[in-house]
Design a protein around this motif. Structure first.
Motif, PDB file in Angstrom:
ATOM      1  N   VAL A 166      38.380  58.832  32.835  1.00 29.63           N
ATOM      2  CA  VAL A 166      39.513  59.754  32.959  1.00 29.63           C
ATOM      3  C   VAL A 166      40.716  59.007  33.533  1.00 29.63           C
ATOM      4  CG1 VAL A 166      40.387  61.762  34.201  1.00 29.63           C
ATOM      5  CG2 VAL A 166      38.095  61.809  33.196  1.00 29.63           C
ATOM      6  N   GLN A 167      40.415  58.231  34.554  1.00 28.53           N
ATOM      7  CA  GLN A 167      41.513  57.502  35.185  1.00 28.53           C
ATOM      8  C   GLN A 167      42.158  56.515  34.211  1.00 28.53           C
ATOM      9  OE1 GLN A 167      39.630  56.051  38.671  1.00 28.53           O
ATOM     10  NE2 GLN A 167      40.592  57.571  39.986  1.00 28.53           N
ATOM     11  N   PHE A 168      41.315  55.917  33.406  1.00 27.02           N
ATOM     12  CA  PHE A 168      41.839  54.988  32.421  1.00 27.02           C
ATOM     13  C   PHE A 168      42.762  55.702  31.445  1.00 27.02           C
ATOM     14  CE2 PHE A 168      39.040  51.198  32.932  1.00 27.02           C
ATOM     15  CZ  PHE A 168      40.087  50.304  32.892  1.00 27.02           C
ATOM     16  N   LYS A 169      42.327  56.879  31.037  1.00 24.23           N
ATOM     17  CA  LYS A 169      43.134  57.644  30.084  1.00 24.23           C
ATOM     18  C   LYS A 169      44.488  57.951  30.690  1.00 24.23           C
ATOM     19  CE  LYS A 169      40.207  59.507  26.612  1.00 24.23           C
ATOM     20  NZ  LYS A 169      38.920  60.194  26.861  1.00 24.23           N
ATOM     21  N   LYS A 170      44.437  58.359  31.949  1.00 24.29           N
ATOM     22  CA  LYS A 170      45.676  58.707  32.641  1.00 24.29           C
ATOM     23  C   LYS A 170      46.580  57.457  32.723  1.00 24.29           C
ATOM     24  CE  LYS A 170      46.908  60.654  37.078  1.00 24.29           C
ATOM     25  NZ  LYS A 170      46.425  59.950  38.245  1.00 24.29           N
ATOM     26  N   ALA A 171      45.929  56.369  33.086  1.00 20.74           N
ATOM     27  CA  ALA A 171      46.681  55.117  33.197  1.00 20.74           C
ATOM     28  C   ALA A 171      47.309  54.754  31.866  1.00 20.74           C
ATOM     29  CB  ALA A 171      45.748  54.005  33.650  1.00 20.74           C
ATOM     30  N   GLN A 172      46.528  54.998  30.824  1.00 15.65           N
ATOM     31  CA  GLN A 172      47.014  54.641  29.502  1.00 15.65           C
ATOM     32  C   GLN A 172      48.263  55.441  29.145  1.00 15.65           C
ATOM     33  OE1 GLN A 172      43.997  55.041  26.599  1.00 15.65           O
ATOM     34  NE2 GLN A 172      44.768  53.316  25.398  1.00 15.65           N
ATOM     35  N   SER A 173      48.223  56.719  29.444  1.00 20.25           N
ATOM     36  CA  SER A 173      49.378  57.530  29.068  1.00 20.25           C
ATOM     37  C   SER A 173      50.579  57.149  29.929  1.00 20.25           C
ATOM     38  CB  SER A 173      49.049  59.026  29.170  1.00 20.25           C
ATOM     39  OG  SER A 173      49.181  59.454  30.504  1.00 20.25           O
ATOM     40  N   GLU A 174      50.297  56.829  31.199  1.00 22.59           N
ATOM     41  CA  GLU A 174      51.401  56.396  32.049  1.00 22.59           C
ATOM     42  C   GLU A 174      52.019  55.104  31.519  1.00 22.59           C
ATOM     43  OE1 GLU A 174      50.197  56.020  36.127  1.00 22.59           O
ATOM     44  OE2 GLU A 174      49.805  58.170  36.246  1.00 22.59           O
ATOM     45  N   PHE A 175      51.111  54.248  31.093  1.00 15.02           N
ATOM     46  CA  PHE A 175      51.567  52.969  30.572  1.00 15.02           C
ATOM     47  C   PHE A 175      52.412  53.173  29.311  1.00 15.02           C
ATOM     48  CE2 PHE A 175      50.877  49.196  27.900  1.00 15.02           C
ATOM     49  CZ  PHE A 175      51.381  48.238  28.757  1.00 15.02           C
ATOM     50  N   ALA A 176      51.939  54.082  28.468  1.00 12.99           N
ATOM     51  CA  ALA A 176      52.658  54.328  27.222  1.00 12.99           C
ATOM     52  C   ALA A 176      54.053  54.880  27.504  1.00 12.99           C
ATOM     53  CB  ALA A 176      51.863  55.305  26.363  1.00 12.99           C
ATOM     54  N   SER A 177      54.139  55.790  28.464  1.00 13.45           N
ATOM     55  CA  SER A 177      55.453  56.372  28.699  1.00 13.45           C
ATOM     56  C   SER A 177      56.370  55.344  29.365  1.00 13.45           C
ATOM     57  CB  SER A 177      55.356  57.668  29.504  1.00 13.45           C
ATOM     58  OG  SER A 177      55.032  57.370  30.842  1.00 13.45           O
ATOM     59  N   ALA A 221      61.933  44.739  35.863  1.00 13.02           N
ATOM     60  CA  ALA A 221      61.345  45.011  37.175  1.00 13.02           C
ATOM     61  C   ALA A 221      60.801  46.437  37.202  1.00 13.02           C
ATOM     62  CB  ALA A 221      62.388  44.814  38.262  1.00 13.02           C
ATOM     63  N   ASP A 222      61.589  47.365  36.645  1.00  6.83           N
ATOM     64  CA  ASP A 222      61.138  48.760  36.608  1.00  6.83           C
ATOM     65  C   ASP A 222      59.850  48.888  35.806  1.00  6.83           C
ATOM     66  OD1 ASP A 222      63.282  49.390  38.075  1.00  6.83           O
ATOM     67  OD2 ASP A 222      64.448  50.322  36.445  1.00  6.83           O
ATOM     68  N   PHE A 223      59.876  48.273  34.638  1.00  2.00           N
ATOM     69  CA  PHE A 223      58.719  48.345  33.754  1.00  2.00           C
ATOM     70  C   PHE A 223      57.493  47.759  34.445  1.00  2.00           C
ATOM     71  CE2 PHE A 223      56.524  46.540  29.816  1.00  2.00           C
ATOM     72  CZ  PHE A 223      55.863  47.731  29.576  1.00  2.00           C
ATOM     73  N   ASN A 224      57.731  46.664  35.082  1.00  5.36           N
ATOM     74  CA  ASN A 224      56.669  45.972  35.797  1.00  5.36           C
ATOM     75  C   ASN A 224      56.061  46.885  36.861  1.00  5.36           C
ATOM     76  OD1 ASN A 224      55.026  43.923  36.409  1.00  5.36           O
ATOM     77  ND2 ASN A 224      56.573  42.595  37.326  1.00  5.36           N
ATOM     78  N   ALA A 225      56.951  47.538  37.613  1.00  6.37           N
ATOM     79  CA  ALA A 225      56.482  48.414  38.685  1.00  6.37           C
ATOM     80  C   ALA A 225      55.684  49.579  38.112  1.00  6.37           C
ATOM     81  CB  ALA A 225      57.665  48.922  39.491  1.00  6.37           C
ATOM     82  N   GLU A 226      56.199  50.147  37.029  1.00  2.57           N
ATOM     83  CA  GLU A 226      55.506  51.289  36.425  1.00  2.57           C
ATOM     84  C   GLU A 226      54.163  50.870  35.856  1.00  2.57           C
ATOM     85  OE1 GLU A 226      58.051  53.357  33.708  1.00  2.57           O
ATOM     86  OE2 GLU A 226      59.594  53.634  35.233  1.00  2.57           O
ATOM     87  N   ALA A 227      54.158  49.703  35.201  1.00  2.00           N
ATOM     88  CA  ALA A 227      52.896  49.206  34.640  1.00  2.00           C
ATOM     89  C   ALA A 227      51.897  48.948  35.765  1.00  2.00           C
ATOM     90  CB  ALA A 227      53.147  47.937  33.846  1.00  2.00           C
ATOM     91  N   ALA A 228      52.422  48.488  36.888  1.00  2.00           N
ATOM     92  CA  ALA A 228      51.546  48.216  38.033  1.00  2.00           C
ATOM     93  C   ALA A 228      50.927  49.517  38.534  1.00  2.00           C
ATOM     94  CB  ALA A 228      52.332  47.534  39.136  1.00  2.00           C
ATOM     95  N   ASP A 229      51.760  50.559  38.593  1.00  2.32           N
ATOM     96  CA  ASP A 229      51.234  51.863  39.003  1.00  2.32           C
ATOM     97  C   ASP A 229      50.119  52.296  38.072  1.00  2.32           C
ATOM     98  OD1 ASP A 229      52.823  52.071  41.131  1.00  2.32           O
ATOM     99  OD2 ASP A 229      54.320  53.389  40.218  1.00  2.32           O
ATOM    100  N   ALA A 230      50.386  52.099  36.784  1.00  6.58           N
ATOM    101  CA  ALA A 230      49.433  52.566  35.778  1.00  6.58           C
ATOM    102  C   ALA A 230      48.107  51.832  35.897  1.00  6.58           C
ATOM    103  CB  ALA A 230      50.027  52.368  34.392  1.00  6.58           C
ATOM    104  N   GLU A 273      54.345  44.312  23.176  1.00  5.10           N
ATOM    105  CA  GLU A 273      53.100  44.007  22.471  1.00  5.10           C
ATOM    106  C   GLU A 273      52.097  43.323  23.406  1.00  5.10           C
ATOM    107  OE1 GLU A 273      51.822  41.000  18.995  1.00  5.10           O
ATOM    108  OE2 GLU A 273      53.881  41.786  18.907  1.00  5.10           O
ATOM    109  N   GLU A 274      52.623  42.346  24.121  1.00  8.09           N
ATOM    110  CA  GLU A 274      51.744  41.576  24.983  1.00  8.09           C
ATOM    111  C   GLU A 274      51.134  42.441  26.082  1.00  8.09           C
ATOM    112  OE1 GLU A 274      52.438  37.424  27.209  1.00  8.09           O
ATOM    113  OE2 GLU A 274      53.235  37.633  25.181  1.00  8.09           O
ATOM    114  N   SER A 275      51.977  43.274  26.687  1.00  8.49           N
ATOM    115  CA  SER A 275      51.423  44.071  27.778  1.00  8.49           C
ATOM    116  C   SER A 275      50.417  45.086  27.269  1.00  8.49           C
ATOM    117  CB  SER A 275      52.540  44.738  28.580  1.00  8.49           C
ATOM    118  OG  SER A 275      53.444  45.370  27.728  1.00  8.49           O
ATOM    119  N   LYS A 276      50.668  45.608  26.081  1.00 11.17           N
ATOM    120  CA  LYS A 276      49.734  46.581  25.538  1.00 11.17           C
ATOM    121  C   LYS A 276      48.391  45.916  25.232  1.00 11.17           C
ATOM    122  CE  LYS A 276      49.139  50.300  22.248  1.00 11.17           C
ATOM    123  NZ  LYS A 276      47.749  49.929  22.060  1.00 11.17           N
ATOM    124  N   GLN A 277      48.504  44.761  24.629  1.00  9.31           N
ATOM    125  CA  GLN A 277      47.294  44.028  24.274  1.00  9.31           C
ATOM    126  C   GLN A 277      46.430  43.774  25.504  1.00  9.31           C
ATOM    127  OE1 GLN A 277      48.348  40.472  22.199  1.00  9.31           O
ATOM    128  NE2 GLN A 277      46.218  39.802  22.069  1.00  9.31           N
TER     129      GLN A 277
END
Lengths: 670, 364
Positions: free
Chosen positions: A337-348, A427-436, A606-610
Motif C-alpha cells: 500500500v505504501q509503495f502504491k502511495k509513494a508511486q502516485s506521489e512520485f507520479a504527481s 531541487a523541488d522535484f528532488n525533495a518531492e521524490a525523496a518524500d515519495a 525517465e531515469e528517475s522513473k526507471q
C-alpha cells in the motif's frame, strides 16, 4: 613460552580457516579470502623487518650491504636497482638454493618462479611500468646470514617516488611488519612522507623502530646536532621515542665490498652498528615473542569481531523466520500500500516538474529571442548619442567595448535566471521524490543475508535522488553562460572584421561553433547538430551557445549594416542578413531550444522513473521471498540458520580460550 | 581567427575552468579533480593579475618542497648569504628582499610584520636576525594548540646588494623566499601544513616563479605533485640545484625536462648548496637564470604564451589520478576549439597530447 605461543598460533590458524569457510558459506568471498590470507601468513609465521624510506635514501644500497656483506652471493640482491613492488628477502638455511618467486594481485596464494636475471623485468619501473604485470610482491629465498632461517627483510617500494603505485604498496607493507627500520637521509631530515610514516608507526600496536640516518658523509659537523635534534623532536611530537639514531654512510661501505679492510670500513660507516642492532632484534626472543603475540592478538580480535557480527545477523534472520505468517503477510500488504502511495506521489511530482520545466523553457526561448533586439536597440541608442555612425566607427574600440559589455550583461542575466529556475525546479522535484521514496522499510527487520538484498533494493531508490542530483549538476552547465557571455564579447569583437569581404558573421559562427567552416550557412546547421545530437550536458551548453551566437549574429548584423550603409558594400550586407535570418530560424526557433531542454527534462524523468520501478520490483521480490519462507515453502530456513548459529557459537567457544592465553600487549621502542 | 582578433585565452580559460569546477563541485566523487581545477583557475587568475604590473612591483620568487635549496638559490642571485640556510627546514615565513637604490651597500632595513619592530643595521647581521624570526615563528607553530589559521606573515629586507645578479638594470622588482610547500599536498603535521599554506599564498602573488628541485632527488613524487598541482600553468623556471652531485652521463637539464615535461630551455642547473662562489659553470648558470627571469617578466601577458601555459597546466592535471574520475565529464568542445585557435605551435602540440591522453584513458 615461545613454544606455547606457537601452539596457540597453529590453533588460531585452524580457527581462522574455519571462520573463512563460514564466510564462504555466507557468500562473503572477499572477506573469506582475506581471512585465509591471514591464516596462511600466521601459519607461515616469520619475523618481519620492514625497511621504510622514501626514494633516494640509499635503501637498496643499504639492503645490498646488509644482505651481501658477509657472503659472496651479492649478485641476486644487487640486480634490484629500484623497487616498484614489495620485495621480501627470506632467510633460509645454508645450502638451500636461492629462489625467486613472483606473486601477482590476481591470485596472491600462487606464485611463479623466475630466474634471478628476470627480477629486473618485474621489480623495476623500466621492466614493469606502472606495475602493468600486476605484481604484488617478489619473494627471494636465500641464505642471508643476517636473517638466519626465520626472519624476513621487507623492502618497501620507495615511498614518495613519482609512481603512486609504489607508495600504496609501501603503506600495505607497513601493516605486515613487526619491526621497522626507518631510513632517513641526512640531507633531507624527515620529509612529509617520513613524518607520516612516524605517525603511522605511532598508531600501531607494534611500535618498535630503528632510525637509520643515511648519507651522513654528506653532513657537515655543524649540522649534525641540528639534524639529530630534529629527528628526536619529531618522534617525540607523535609520542615515539627515538632511542638511538644510527648514522650511516652506506655508499662508502658498498664501494668497499670485497676489500680486505671491510670490517673497518663497516665500523667507520656505521654499518656494523646497524647490523649489530638488527642482529640483536632478530635474535632477541622477547622481541619476537612480543611481535608474535601482537599478531595473534590482532588475528584473534578480527576473528571474534567477525563472529560477533555473524551471530548478530543470524539472530536477526531467525527473528524474521520465526515471525508468524499473518504478521509477515500483514506487513507485506502494508508495504505494498505504501509503495502504491509513494508511486502516485512520485507520479504527481514528476508531472509538476514537467509542467514547470516546460514553462521555464518557453520563457527562456521567448526572452532570448527578444534579447538580440534589446541589445541592438541599446547599442543603437548609444551610437545615436555619439557623433554619428562614422565617428563612432572610427572609435571602434569604444563600440566594441559597448557591445561586448551589453551583450555579456544581457545574456548572462537571462541565462542566470534560467539556471536558477532550473536548479530550483530540480531541487523541488528532488525533495518531492525523496518524500515519495521515504517508505518505512526499516519496519521489516532484516538480517545479514537479507540485508544485502534489501540494501540493493533501497539503493536504486536512493539513486533516484542522486540521479536527479546529477541532472542538477548538469544543469549548472547553464552556468556556462559566463563562458558564453565572454565568448560573445569576443565574437562581437571579431565581428569588427566585417570591413573585409570575408564576412564577420561567418567567422563568428565558425568560432562559436568550433568548426573550421567559413560560411555562415554551413556553420549554423553544424552548431544545431551539436545541440540536438550530443548528450544532455552538451545539449544544454549548446542551447546557451546557440542563443548567444544568434544574439551575436544579430548585433553583428546591425554593426555590419551600419558600416555598410556608410561604405556601400552590398555583398557583405547580403551575406550577413541571410546568415542571421537563417540563424534565427534554426536556433531561436522554439523547436530547437525546447527540443534540447526537453531532452534534458525527459531524461531526468525517465531515469528517475526507471529507478523507482526497479526499486519497487526488488523490494517486492524480497518480500515475497520472506513470505514464502514463512509460509513453509522453505521449512529448512530456520533449521539452516540454527545450524549456522551453532557453528559460530562453537567457533567463538574455541577462540575465547585461545585469546585468553595470549600475553598482554606492550609497545615502545626496541 | 588568429592574430589581431584572437580571443583572450586567459579570460576564456578562466570562465571555462571555473564552469568546469562549479559543475563538479556538487559531486563528491570528483572532489580531487575539482581541487585540481580550482588550482588551475587560481593559476590562470594569477597570470591575469600579472598583466600590466609595473616593473618595479614585480615579484620574483622561489617555490618548492622543503629542503630544495630555495633560499640558497636566492642567496646566489643576491650575491650575499642573506637568507638563512640549514640542513633542517629553515624558512618558516615569506621573506621579501628588495633593492634599495639609496642604501649604503653594507646596511639593511628590515620590516617584520610577524610581530617585530622595524630594524636596520649591518648587512652581515641580517641573516642572524632572519634566523631569529624563523625560529620564533616555528616555536609559536609547534606550541600553538588552537587550529585557527594564522594571518599572512612576512618579513621585508632591503639593501643595496652591490653584488646581486638581479638588482641591476635588467630586472627591477622584489625577490621572495617562501617556506617549503609540501604541506599543501596533505599532512597531519601542523607546522608543515601552516608553512605550506604560507608558501602557496606567497607564490600566488609572484610574477616569475622559480620552481626548485634537487638533482639528487630527481623523480621525487612530492616535487612532481607540487609542480603539477600548483604552478604547471605558470610555466615556472625550474632551478635544479646540487648540480655538483650529478654523476650521470646524460645532461641533467634534459633529465629534468623529460621528467617534468617542460622544454629543457626552462631548466637551470646550479650548485646552489653553498649559495655563493662557484666556478665558471656556476657563473654561466646564474647568467642563464637571470636571462630566463628577464625573458619571463617580458613575456607576461602575451596571448599565445598565456594560452600555452594554461594548456600546459591542463595537460598536467590530466596525467594525474584525477583523470580516472573524469569519465563522466563532457567537454564543452566549442570553448576548447576557441582556445586552440589562439595557440602557437607549441601550445597546439600540448593540446593534442592532452586530448590523445584523455581519449586513451577513456578507451581503457
Amino acid at each position: 613460552m615461545l613454544e606455547d605461543m606457537n601452539r596457540t598460533r597453529l590453533e588460531l590458524c585452524d580457527a581462522l580457516q574455519e571462520v573463512a569457510a563460514l564466510q564462504e558459506k555466507s557468500k562473503q568471498p572477499t572477506l573469506a579470502a582475506e581471512t585465509r590470507k591471514r591464516a596462511e601468513s600466521l601459519r607461515d609465521h616469520r619475523f618481519r623487518i620492514g625497511i621504510l624510506g622514501g626514494m633516494k635514501r640509499g635503501k637498496s644500497t643499504l639492503i645490498n650491504v646488509l644482505l651481501g656483506s658477509a657472503n659472496d652471493t651479492l649478485a641476486p640482491v644487487s640486480v634490484i636497482p629500484a623497487t616498484g613492488v614489495i620485495t621480501e628477502f627470506e632467510g633460509v638455511d645454508a645450502g638451500s638454493p636461492t629462489t625467486v618467486e613472483v606473486f601477482t594481485r590476481e591470485d596472491t596464494s600462487r606464485s611463479t618462479t623466475i630466474g634471478l636475471d628476470d627480477i629486473r623485468s618485474y621489480a623495476t619501473e623500466e621492466g614493469n611500468p606502472g606495475n602493468e604485470k600486476r605484481v604484488e610482491r617478489i619473494r627471494i629465498r636465500g641464505n642471508f646470514p643476517l636473517l638466519g632461517s626465520s626472519a624476513t627483510l621487507v623492502d618497501t617500494p620507495g615511498n614518495g617516488s613519482i609512481f603512486e603505485e609504489h607508495s600504496l604498496a609501501a603503506t600495505q607493507a607497513l601493516s605486515m611488519c613487526d619491526v621497522y627500520v626507518l631510513l632517513v637521509s641526512a640531507t633531507i631530515p624527515l620529509d612529509r612522507m617520513e613524518l607520516d610514516y612516524l605517525r603511522q608507526i605511532s598508531e600501531r600496536e607494534r611500535r618498535q623502530f630503528v632510525v637509520a640516518l643515511t648519507k651522513c658523509d654528506e653532513l657537515e659537523a655543524s649540522d649534525r646536532s641540528a639534524v639529530l635534534q630534529r629527528i628526536r623532536n619529531e618522534c617525540r611530537n607523535v609520542g615515539l621515542e627515538a632511542r638511538e639514531i644510527i648514522e650511516l654512510s652506506a655508499k662508502e661501505a658498498l664501494k668497499s665490498s670485497g676489500r680486505s679492510d671491510i670490517e673497518q670500513v663497516h665500523r667507520r660507516t656505521g654499518i656494523k652498528r646497524l647490523v649489530e642492532e638488527m642482529e640483536r632484534i632478530i635474535r632477541s626472543e622477547s622481541i619476537r615473542q612480543q611481535a608474535l603475540a601482537t599478531r595473534l592478538r590482532e588475528a584473534a580480535l578480527d576473528a571474534s569481531r567477525y563472529l560477533d557480527r555473524a551471530l548478530e545477523s543470524i539472530h536477526q534472520d531467525l527473528a524474521i523466520a520465526s515471525k508468524s505468517v499473518d504478521e509477515v503477510v500483514a506487513q507485506r500488504a502494508e508495504l505494498v500500500v505504501q509503495f502504491k502511495k509513494a508511486q502516485s506521489e512520485f507520479a504527481s511530482a514528476s508531472s509538476r516538474f514537467k509542467s514547470k520545466w516546460n514553462s521555464m523553457m518557453q520563457q527562456f526561448a521567448a526572452s532570448s529571442k527578444g534579447l538580440g533586439g534589446r541589445v541592438e536597440a541599446e547599442v543603437e541608442e548609444w551610437l545615436d548619442a555619439q557623433s554619428g555612425v562614422a565617428g563612432s566607427w572610427k572609435a571602434s574600440s569604444g563600440l566594441r567595448a559597448q557591445i561586448a559589455r551589453r551583450l555579456g550583461a544581457a545574456l548572462s542575466m537571462e541565462s542566470q535566471r534560467t539556471q536558477e529556475k532550473a536548479e530550483k525546479l530540480l531541487a523541488d522535484f528532488n525533495a518531492e521524490a525523496a518524500d515519495a521514496r521515504d517508505i518505512p522499510m526499516a519496519s521489516l527487520r532484516v538480517g545479514s543475508d537479507t540485508q544485502d538484498k534489501v540494501a540493493g533494493g533501497v539503493a536504486p531508490l536512493v539513486a533516484v535522488g542522486s540521479a536527479v542530483g546529477a541532472a542538477g549538476t548538469i544543469l549548472t552547465q547553464i552556468g556556462a553562460v559566463q563562458a558564453a557571455a565572454l565568448a560573445l564579447s569576443q565574437a562581437t569583437a571579431a565581428a569588427q572584421v566585417v570591413t573585409t569581404s570575408q564576412g564577420a558573421l561567418a567567422a563568428a559562427w565558425a568560432w562559436l561553433a568550433g568548426t573550421s567552416a567559413t560560411s555562415a550557412t554551413v556553420a549554423a546547421p553544424a552548431a544545431v547538430t551539436v545541440a540536438t545530437g550530443a548528450l544532455i550536458s552538451t545539449a544544454v551548453t549548446a542551447v546557451i551557445y546557440s542563443g548567444g551566437a544568434v544574439i551575436a549574429g544579430v548585433a553583428a548584423t546591425k554593426i555590419a549594416a551600419m558600416v555598410i550603409t556608410s561604405r556601400a558594400k552590398g555583398r557583405v550586407a547580403e551575406i550577413v542578413e541571410e546568415a542571421s535570418e537563417d540563424a534565427i530560424k534554426h536556433m531561436v526557433g522554439e523547436d530547437r531550444i525546447s527540443g534540447s531542454l526537453g531532452e534534458v527534462r525527459d531524461r531526468i524523468l525517465e531515469e528517475s522513473k526507471q529507478r523507482f520501478d526497479e526499486a519497487r520490483e526488488d523490494h517486492e521480490g524480497r518480500l515475497a521471498e520472506i513470505e514464502d519462507a514463512v509460509r513453509g515453502k522453505d521449512p529448512a530456513l530456520e533449521a539452516r540458520l540454527r545450524e549456522r548459529e551453532q557453528t559460530v557459537e562453537e567457533l567463538v567457544g574455541r577462540l575465547m580460550p585461545i585469546s585468553s592465553r595470549l600475553p598482554a600487549g606492550s609497545g615502545g621502542a626496541v | 581567427m588568429e592574430g589581431r582578433h584572437a580571443p583572450d585565452p586567459l579570460a576564456l580559460a578562466h570562465v571555462t575552468l571555473t564552469d568546469f569546477a562549479s559543475r563538479l563541485q556538487s559531486d563528491p566523487a570528483h572532489a580531487d579533480l575539482c581541487r585540481s581545477l580550482e588550482s588551475l583557475v587560481a593559476q590562470v587568475a594569477q597570470l591575469r593579475r600579472s598583466r600590466g604590473v609595473h616593473a618595479a612591483e614585480r615579484r620574483i620568487g622561489v617555490f618548492g618542497a622543503s629542503k630544495r635549496g630555495k633560499s640558497s638559490v636566492l642567496n646566489t642571485l643576491l650575491g650575499v648569504p642573506l637568507l638563512p640556510v640549514m640542513k633542517t627546514p629553515m624558512t618558516a615565513i615569506e621573506i621579501e628582499v628588495r633593492h634599495d637604490a639609496v642604501a649604503s651597500p653594507d646596511r639593511y632595513r628590515l620590516l617584520d610584520s610577524a610581530g617585530g619592530m622595524p630594524e636596520q643595521g649591518d648587512l652581515a647581521h641580517a641573516s642572524g636576525f632572519l634566523r631569529l624570526v624563523a625560529s620564533r615563528v616555528g616555536k609559536q607553530e609547534t606550541e600553538a594548540d588552537d587550529q585557527t589559521p594564522r594571518g599572512r606573515e612576512r618579513v621585508s629586507v632591503s639593501s643595496f646588494f652591490a653584488k646581486s645578479a638581479v638588482f641591476n638594470k635588467r630586472i627591477a622588482g622584489t625577490l621572495v623566499d617562501t617556506p617549503g610547500a609540501d604541506g599543501t599536498l596533505g599532512t597531519n603535521d601542523r607546522k608543515l601544513l601552516a608553512e605550506g599554506q604560507r608558501a602557496l599564498a606567497a607564490m600566488r602573488e609572484l610574477h616569475a616563479v622559480l620552481f626548485c628541485i634537487r638533482l639528487d632527488m630527481l623523480q621525487c613524487a612530492d616535487d612532481a605533485k607540487l609542480f603539477a598541482t600548483h604552478c604547471a600553468a605558470l610555466r615556472p623556471i625550474v632551478v635544479a640545484s646540487y648540480a655538483d652531485q650529478w654523476s650521470e652521463a646524460r645532461d641533467p637539464a634534459a633529465c629534468v625536462a623529460d621528467w617534468l615535461r617542460i622544454p629543457a630551455s626552462r631548466v637551470v642547473c646550479i650548485d646552489a648548496r653553498t649559495g655563493r662562489g662557484g666556478g665558471e659553470r656556476q657563473g654561466a648558470a646564474i647568467e642563464s637564470l637571470v636571462g630566463l627571469i628577464a625573458a619571463e617578466l617580458a613575456s607576461a601577458g602575451r596571448a599565445t604564451e598565456d594560452a600555452t601555459r594554461v594548456l600546459h597546466g591542463l595537460d598536467y592535471l590530466l596525467t594525474g589520478e584525477a583523470l580516472e574520475r573524469m569519465r563522466k565529464i563532457r567537454w564543452p568542445r566549442t570553448t576548447w576549439e576557441a582556445l586552440r585557435s589562439s595557440l602557437n605551435e607549441d601550445g597546439r602540440a600540448v593540446m593534442q597530447r592532452t586530448f590523445e591522453r584523455f581519449q586513451r584513458r577513456l578507451a581503457r
